[in-house]
Design a protein around this motif. Structure first.
Motif, PDB file in Angstrom:
ATOM      1  N   GLY A   1      19.561 -35.998  -3.354  1.00 37.77           N
ATOM      2  CA  GLY A   1      18.855 -36.197  -4.618  1.00 37.77           C
ATOM      3  C   GLY A   1      17.485 -35.565  -4.617  1.00 37.77           C
ATOM      4  O   GLY A   1      17.047 -34.976  -5.621  1.00 37.77           O
ATOM      5  N   THR A   2      16.796 -35.663  -3.496  1.00 37.23           N
ATOM      6  CA  THR A   2      15.457 -35.070  -3.390  1.00 37.23           C
ATOM      7  C   THR A   2      15.536 -33.541  -3.485  1.00 37.23           C
ATOM      8  O   THR A   2      14.714 -32.894  -4.181  1.00 37.23           O
ATOM      9  N   MET A   3      16.521 -32.976  -2.779  1.00 39.37           N
ATOM     10  CA  MET A   3      16.658 -31.513  -2.789  1.00 39.37           C
ATOM     11  C   MET A   3      17.046 -31.008  -4.177  1.00 39.37           C
ATOM     12  O   MET A   3      16.582 -29.947  -4.620  1.00 39.37           O
ATOM     13  N   GLU A   4      17.873 -31.763  -4.877  1.00 38.42           N
ATOM     14  CA  GLU A   4      18.236 -31.367  -6.234  1.00 38.42           C
ATOM     15  C   GLU A   4      17.010 -31.352  -7.145  1.00 38.42           C
ATOM     16  O   GLU A   4      16.845 -30.449  -7.991  1.00 38.42           O
ATOM     17  N   ALA A   5      16.127 -32.297  -6.957  1.00 41.43           N
ATOM     18  CA  ALA A   5      14.886 -32.332  -7.743  1.00 41.43           C
ATOM     19  C   ALA A   5      13.990 -31.141  -7.396  1.00 41.43           C
ATOM     20  O   ALA A   5      13.315 -30.561  -8.274  1.00 41.43           O
ATOM     21  N   GLN A   6      13.987 -30.769  -6.090  1.00 40.86           N
ATOM     22  CA  GLN A   6      13.164 -29.630  -5.671  1.00 40.86           C
ATOM     23  C   GLN A   6      13.686 -28.321  -6.285  1.00 40.86           C
ATOM     24  O   GLN A   6      12.909 -27.443  -6.663  1.00 40.86           O
ATOM     25  N   VAL A   7      15.008 -28.186  -6.347  1.00 39.51           N
ATOM     26  CA  VAL A   7      15.596 -26.975  -6.953  1.00 39.51           C
ATOM     27  C   VAL A   7      15.173 -26.869  -8.420  1.00 39.51           C
ATOM     28  O   VAL A   7      14.774 -25.787  -8.912  1.00 39.51           O
ATOM     29  N   LYS A   8      15.244 -27.955  -9.145  1.00 41.74           N
ATOM     30  CA  LYS A   8      14.859 -27.958 -10.551  1.00 41.74           C
ATOM     31  C   LYS A   8      13.361 -27.633 -10.725  1.00 41.74           C
ATOM     32  O   LYS A   8      12.970 -26.883 -11.629  1.00 41.74           O
ATOM     33  N   GLN A   9      12.557 -28.165  -9.825  1.00 41.58           N
ATOM     34  CA  GLN A   9      11.107 -27.923  -9.909  1.00 41.58           C
ATOM     35  C   GLN A   9      10.792 -26.452  -9.633  1.00 41.58           C
ATOM     36  O   GLN A   9       9.943 -25.838 -10.308  1.00 41.58           O
ATOM     37  N   ALA A  10      11.488 -25.849  -8.645  1.00 39.54           N
ATOM     38  CA  ALA A  10      11.253 -24.444  -8.308  1.00 39.54           C
ATOM     39  C   ALA A  10      11.665 -23.538  -9.463  1.00 39.54           C
ATOM     40  O   ALA A  10      10.994 -22.541  -9.770  1.00 39.54           O
ATOM     41  N   LEU A  11      12.782 -23.871 -10.098  1.00 32.74           N
ATOM     42  CA  LEU A  11      13.229 -23.081 -11.242  1.00 32.74           C
ATOM     43  C   LEU A  11      12.243 -23.183 -12.399  1.00 32.74           C
ATOM     44  O   LEU A  11      11.995 -22.196 -13.113  1.00 32.74           O
ATOM     45  N   GLN A  12      11.655 -24.358 -12.603  1.00 29.79           N
ATOM     46  CA  GLN A  12      10.670 -24.516 -13.662  1.00 29.79           C
ATOM     47  C   GLN A  12       9.423 -23.686 -13.393  1.00 29.79           C
ATOM     48  O   GLN A  12       8.765 -23.205 -14.315  1.00 29.79           O
ATOM     49  N   LEU A  13       9.111 -23.515 -12.106  1.00 31.03           N
ATOM     50  CA  LEU A  13       7.917 -22.733 -11.748  1.00 31.03           C
ATOM     51  C   LEU A  13       8.230 -21.237 -11.659  1.00 31.03           C
ATOM     52  O   LEU A  13       7.339 -20.421 -11.344  1.00 31.03           O
ATOM     53  N   GLY A  14       9.483 -20.870 -11.860  1.00 35.45           N
ATOM     54  CA  GLY A  14       9.860 -19.460 -11.769  1.00 35.45           C
ATOM     55  C   GLY A  14      10.021 -18.998 -10.352  1.00 35.45           C
ATOM     56  O   GLY A  14      10.040 -17.792 -10.092  1.00 35.45           O
ATOM     57  N   ARG A  15      10.166 -19.887  -9.463  1.00 30.01           N
ATOM     58  CA  ARG A  15      10.342 -19.546  -8.039  1.00 30.01           C
ATOM     59  C   ARG A  15      11.831 -19.630  -7.709  1.00 30.01           C
ATOM     60  O   ARG A  15      12.315 -20.534  -7.059  1.00 30.01           O
ATOM     61  N   ASP A  16      12.535 -18.602  -8.185  1.00 22.39           N
ATOM     62  CA  ASP A  16      13.965 -18.577  -7.916  1.00 22.39           C
ATOM     63  C   ASP A  16      14.270 -18.435  -6.432  1.00 22.39           C
ATOM     64  O   ASP A  16      15.281 -18.963  -5.939  1.00 22.39           O
ATOM     65  N   ASP A  17      13.418 -17.689  -5.753  1.00 26.19           N
ATOM     66  CA  ASP A  17      13.632 -17.526  -4.311  1.00 26.19           C
ATOM     67  C   ASP A  17      13.557 -18.860  -3.576  1.00 26.19           C
ATOM     68  O   ASP A  17      14.362 -19.165  -2.690  1.00 26.19           O
ATOM     69  N   LEU A  18      12.574 -19.655  -3.936  1.00 25.74           N
ATOM     70  CA  LEU A  18      12.425 -20.980  -3.299  1.00 25.74           C
ATOM     71  C   LEU A  18      13.591 -21.888  -3.686  1.00 25.74           C
ATOM     72  O   LEU A  18      14.117 -22.637  -2.839  1.00 25.74           O
ATOM     73  N   ALA A  19      14.004 -21.782  -4.944  1.00 28.83           N
ATOM     74  CA  ALA A  19      15.131 -22.593  -5.398  1.00 28.83           C
ATOM     75  C   ALA A  19      16.398 -22.218  -4.650  1.00 28.83           C
ATOM     76  O   ALA A  19      17.233 -23.081  -4.308  1.00 28.83           O
ATOM     77  N   GLU A  20      16.556 -20.901  -4.357  1.00 33.64           N
ATOM     78  CA  GLU A  20      17.732 -20.447  -3.625  1.00 33.64           C
ATOM     79  C   GLU A  20      17.752 -20.991  -2.202  1.00 33.64           C
ATOM     80  O   GLU A  20      18.810 -21.400  -1.699  1.00 33.64           O
ATOM     81  N   GLN A  21      16.600 -21.012  -1.536  1.00 33.11           N
ATOM     82  CA  GLN A  21      16.513 -21.524  -0.162  1.00 33.11           C
ATOM     83  C   GLN A  21      16.872 -23.026  -0.131  1.00 33.11           C
ATOM     84  O   GLN A  21      17.627 -23.488   0.744  1.00 33.11           O
ATOM     85  N   VAL A  22      16.320 -23.719  -1.084  1.00 33.17           N
ATOM     86  CA  VAL A  22      16.605 -25.168  -1.120  1.00 33.17           C
ATOM     87  C   VAL A  22      18.077 -25.407  -1.434  1.00 33.17           C
ATOM     88  O   VAL A  22      18.706 -26.335  -0.902  1.00 33.17           O
ATOM     89  N   MET A  23      18.645 -24.587  -2.315  1.00 34.65           N
ATOM     90  CA  MET A  23      20.046 -24.746  -2.684  1.00 34.65           C
ATOM     91  C   MET A  23      20.960 -24.544  -1.483  1.00 34.65           C
ATOM     92  O   MET A  23      21.968 -25.255  -1.329  1.00 34.65           O
ATOM     93  N   LYS A  24      20.615 -23.574  -0.612  1.00 34.04           N
ATOM     94  CA  LYS A  24      21.415 -23.365   0.598  1.00 34.04           C
ATOM     95  C   LYS A  24      21.427 -24.631   1.463  1.00 34.04           C
ATOM     96  O   LYS A  24      22.476 -25.042   1.981  1.00 34.04           O
ATOM     97  N   GLN A  25      20.271 -25.224   1.641  1.00 37.03           N
ATOM     98  CA  GLN A  25      20.189 -26.469   2.440  1.00 37.03           C
ATOM     99  C   GLN A  25      20.938 -27.616   1.739  1.00 37.03           C
ATOM    100  O   GLN A  25      21.561 -28.468   2.374  1.00 37.03           O
ATOM    101  N   MET A  26      20.863 -27.565   0.402  1.00 37.92           N
ATOM    102  CA  MET A  26      21.498 -28.613  -0.386  1.00 37.92           C
ATOM    103  C   MET A  26      23.020 -28.570  -0.239  1.00 37.92           C
ATOM    104  O   MET A  26      23.692 -29.615  -0.176  1.00 37.92           O
ATOM    105  N   LEU A  27      23.572 -27.344  -0.158  1.00 41.42           N
ATOM    106  CA  LEU A  27      25.018 -27.217   0.034  1.00 41.42           C
ATOM    107  C   LEU A  27      25.464 -27.804   1.369  1.00 41.42           C
ATOM    108  O   LEU A  27      26.540 -28.433   1.476  1.00 41.42           O
ATOM    109  N   VAL A  28      24.658 -27.616   2.399  1.00 42.61           N
ATOM    110  CA  VAL A  28      24.978 -28.195   3.722  1.00 42.61           C
ATOM    111  C   VAL A  28      24.965 -29.713   3.651  1.00 42.61           C
ATOM    112  O   VAL A  28      25.832 -30.413   4.198  1.00 42.61           O
TER     113      VAL A  28
END
Length: 256
Positions: free
Chosen positions: A69-96
């Protein structure tokens, strides 16, 4: 091999001999109960371990879900800030983490089923244990009763009524002899009393006859009636005294 079959084998192993060589069934029952207590503790210990494992998986699953749940919130926050790269890194960890949650969820389901199963097994085992305890008390009671019955039979088998019967016959003869003697004495007493009664009746008859004869003599003038005074021999006391003195003098003088 069932639990109680293994238990019986264990008991024989403890004593180092066959069950038939053990004379006291109480020892067998006590040993069986002690072994059963050990098995009961083992079963409870294993049940606790199964339930503990389920609880651990449940805690891990809860933690991983919180992390997801925390990582999902971080992905949404990164996308809102336009940090797709950061959102992608978090998403990889989120899949694990999602794979981990999925695996833990399966483990938790299995652990929960195992926990419920072991609870039912422990409950059934506890019921068997209680039944065995009741059976033990019943067997001990039967054994004690059997001992009492055996001792009684041994005591009765050692009793001979031959000597007793002979003694009873001798006692019976003595009693009958005493009774016969007592009856004989009673009968003799009756005979003596009857004889005395007849003698008394005879005396009374003789006395009555004499009185009748005396009365008849008086009536015939052969004798004077009792109580009548002879006037020829009657006199004063002085006359009687004189006659007595004269009689004595005549006796002293002798015949003339």
């Amino acid at each position: 091999m069932g639990l109680f079959s293994r238990l019986w084998t264990t008991i024989k192993g403890w004593f180092g001999m066959g069950v038939s060589a053990i004379e006291d069934p109480n020892a067998i029952l006590e040993a069986a109960q002690n072994e059963l207590r050990e098995k009961q503790r083992d079963v409870r210990k294993q049940a606790v371990q199964v339930i503990q494992q389920k609880n651990q998986v449940e805690i891990m699953l809860k933690n991983e879900k919180q992390k997801l749940g925390t990582m999902e919130a971080q992905v949404k926050q990164a996308l809102q800030l336009g940090r797709d790269d950061l959102a992608e890194q978090v998403m990889k960890q989120m899949l694990v983490v999602e794979e981990t949650v999925k695996s833990l969820d399966q483990q938790y389901t299995q652990a929960l089923e195992a926990s419920e199963l072991v609870k039912r097994q422990v409950k059934a085992f506890e019921a068997q244990v209680q039944a065995k305890y009741r059976e033990k008390l019943q067997l001990q009671t039967q054994w004690k009763q059997a001992q009492i019955t055996e001792k009684l039979n041994e005591a009765l088998s050692g009793i001979s009524f031959d000597t007793t019967d002979e003694s009873w016959e001798r006692a019976k003869e003595k009693i009958q002899e005493k009774q016969a003697r007592a009856e004989a004495l009673t009968e003799m007493g009756k005979e003596n009393l009857s004889t005395e009664f007849h003698e008394l009746q005879s005396d009374l008859s003789t006395l009555a006859a004499k009185e009748r004869l005396a009365q008849m003599k008086v009536q015939m003038g052969l004798e004077k009636a009792t109580g009548q005074v002879d006037l020829e021999t009657a006199g004063t006391p002085e006359d009687q005294q004189v006659k007595e003195r004269l009689g004595k003098i005549k006796q002293e003088m002798g015949p003339q």
